[in-house]
Design a protein around this motif. Sequence first.
Motif, short mmCIF file in Angstrom:
data_model
loop_
_atom_site.label_atom_id
_atom_site.label_comp_id
_atom_site.label_asym_id
_atom_site.label_seq_id
_atom_site.Cartn_x
_atom_site.Cartn_y
_atom_site.Cartn_z
N SER A 1 23.62 6.32 -29.55
CA SER A 1 22.41 6.98 -29.03
C SER A 1 22.11 8.21 -29.88
N PRO A 2 20.95 8.24 -30.52
CA PRO A 2 19.94 7.17 -30.56
C PRO A 2 20.41 6.00 -31.41
N LEU A 3 19.74 4.87 -31.23
CA LEU A 3 20.08 3.70 -32.03
C LEU A 3 19.79 3.95 -33.51
N PRO A 4 20.60 3.42 -34.40
CA PRO A 4 20.26 3.50 -35.82
C PRO A 4 19.02 2.66 -36.11
N THR A 5 18.30 3.03 -37.14
CA THR A 5 17.11 2.27 -37.53
C THR A 5 17.49 0.95 -38.17
N PHE A 6 18.56 0.96 -38.96
CA PHE A 6 19.01 -0.28 -39.58
C PHE A 6 20.50 -0.23 -39.83
N LEU B 1 23.43 -8.13 -32.65
CA LEU B 1 23.01 -6.75 -32.90
C LEU B 1 21.71 -6.49 -32.15
N ASP B 2 21.61 -5.33 -31.52
CA ASP B 2 20.39 -4.96 -30.78
C ASP B 2 19.16 -5.27 -31.64
N LYS B 3 18.20 -5.98 -31.07
CA LYS B 3 17.05 -6.45 -31.84
C LYS B 3 16.16 -5.31 -32.32
N ARG B 4 16.36 -4.12 -31.75
CA ARG B 4 15.59 -2.97 -32.22
C ARG B 4 16.13 -2.42 -33.54
#
Length: 381
Positions: free
Chosen positions: A116-121, A165-168
Motif C-alpha cells: 500500500s499503495p500498490l506499485p504501478t508495475f 498479480l493484482d490486475k491494477r
Amino acid sequence: MTIQKVSSKLDELNLEDVPRFAECQINRTLLHPLLPKPTKNHCLNNFLSREDDVPLTKTSLDDVDNSGKDDVGVICGEHSFVICADTQLGMRDKNESWEYELEISRRVIKKINKLSPLPTFVTVCGDLIDMEQSFYKNSNVFSLDRCHEIQDRQNKDFQEVWSRLDKRIALVCICGNHDVGNTPTHDSISRFTNAFGDDYLSFWCNRTYNVVINTNLLSDPSESQDLFDHQIIWLERSLKFAQDAKAENIFVFGHHPLFLYDENEVKEDLPGIIPYPSEWGPPPTDSSGFPDWYFHIKIEYRKIVLALLEKYNVDAAFCGHFHQNLCARTSFGMEHVVTAPLSMVFNSSAKVSLRPNEPDSLGFRVVKVKDGAYSHSFVPL
C-alpha cells in the motif's frame, strides 16, 4: 493528484480483461489500462526502429492517444514499482519438477498484492523459467522434443501463477539466458516472444521513461548479429525520444548485469567463484562453481551500451542473473542494481557491494519515485 485519489479511481475500474504477456508487450511498448496510452510520437519512434516492415497492429493503433499531446504518463505525483528476478521454474530440481519455485512466486505475489499503495508495475528481470533447449539437448537426459515440451509447460505454469498479480498492476516479463539461451537465435527469441511478447520495449509512467532491453543479445550476438544491431538502433532512438520529451527519470531494465563491480572490469578482474548449489548433489570437483565473470556483459559490448546510457543521462539500470543482491555505480553516476532471485540464492566468494548490509536472500525490490528522485529497498521473503 494524490495517491489516495488515484487508488480510489482505480477501485472503480473494471479490470477483468487486463492484457498480460504477449497481449500487452506489443509493438515495443507495454499496454495496460492504468498506464498512459502510447502517443503517436511514441508509436512512430517504435515503428521507425522496427527490424521489419510489418505495420503497427490494429490493437496498438486502437490504443494510441490521439489527443495530439505528447503525454509522458502523469497519473499522480509519485509512484512505485517492483523488481523481481530469476523466478527460474525448475532450477532446484533440474527441471524434473518446479513446484518449489512456483510456491516462491505465489508467496511473492501475495506480498506485492498487499503493498500500500500498490506499485504501478512489476518487472520480472529474466530467467522466468529454467529449461532452454541449448542447455540440455546434449546432456543425455532430455531429448530436444522433451526440452521444448518442458519449456512450454513451465511457461504456461509461470503465466498461470503470475496472472494472480493484482490486475491494477502492470506486468513486464523480460527474457534471460534460460529463456532464450546463452547464444540466442532467431528461433529461441521467437519462442519467448510467442509466449510473452516483445523482448525489448519502452513505456512512460509519471514522467519517467522505462526501457526494457534484451541483454542476451549483448551477452553473445554471434547467432543473432542483425537483432543485436536493430536493438542498439532502437535503444538510442528510445533514449533520445525520452531526453527530447524531458523525462524526469530514465530507467533501464534487463537480465544480465552490464558489470558487477566496475564498468571497466574484464574477466581477469573477477576472481570470485560461486559454488554449485548443494541441492544439485556433489560437485564434479572441489573447485567447481560459476566464475563471477560468467555473469557480466563482455566489455566490447558493454561499452556500446554504457556510452548510450551516459549520453542520455540514464538514472539507474536494474537487472538480475547474479542470484544475489549487488549495487554499484558508474563513473557518470548511473546506479547499477542487481536484485536477488526468486529461486536459488548464490554467494560469490569475492562480492563487494555499495550496500553491504543488504541481505542475500529470496525477495524483491521496491523502487519509489517522486519529483525526479528515486529510492529503493530490498524486501526479503
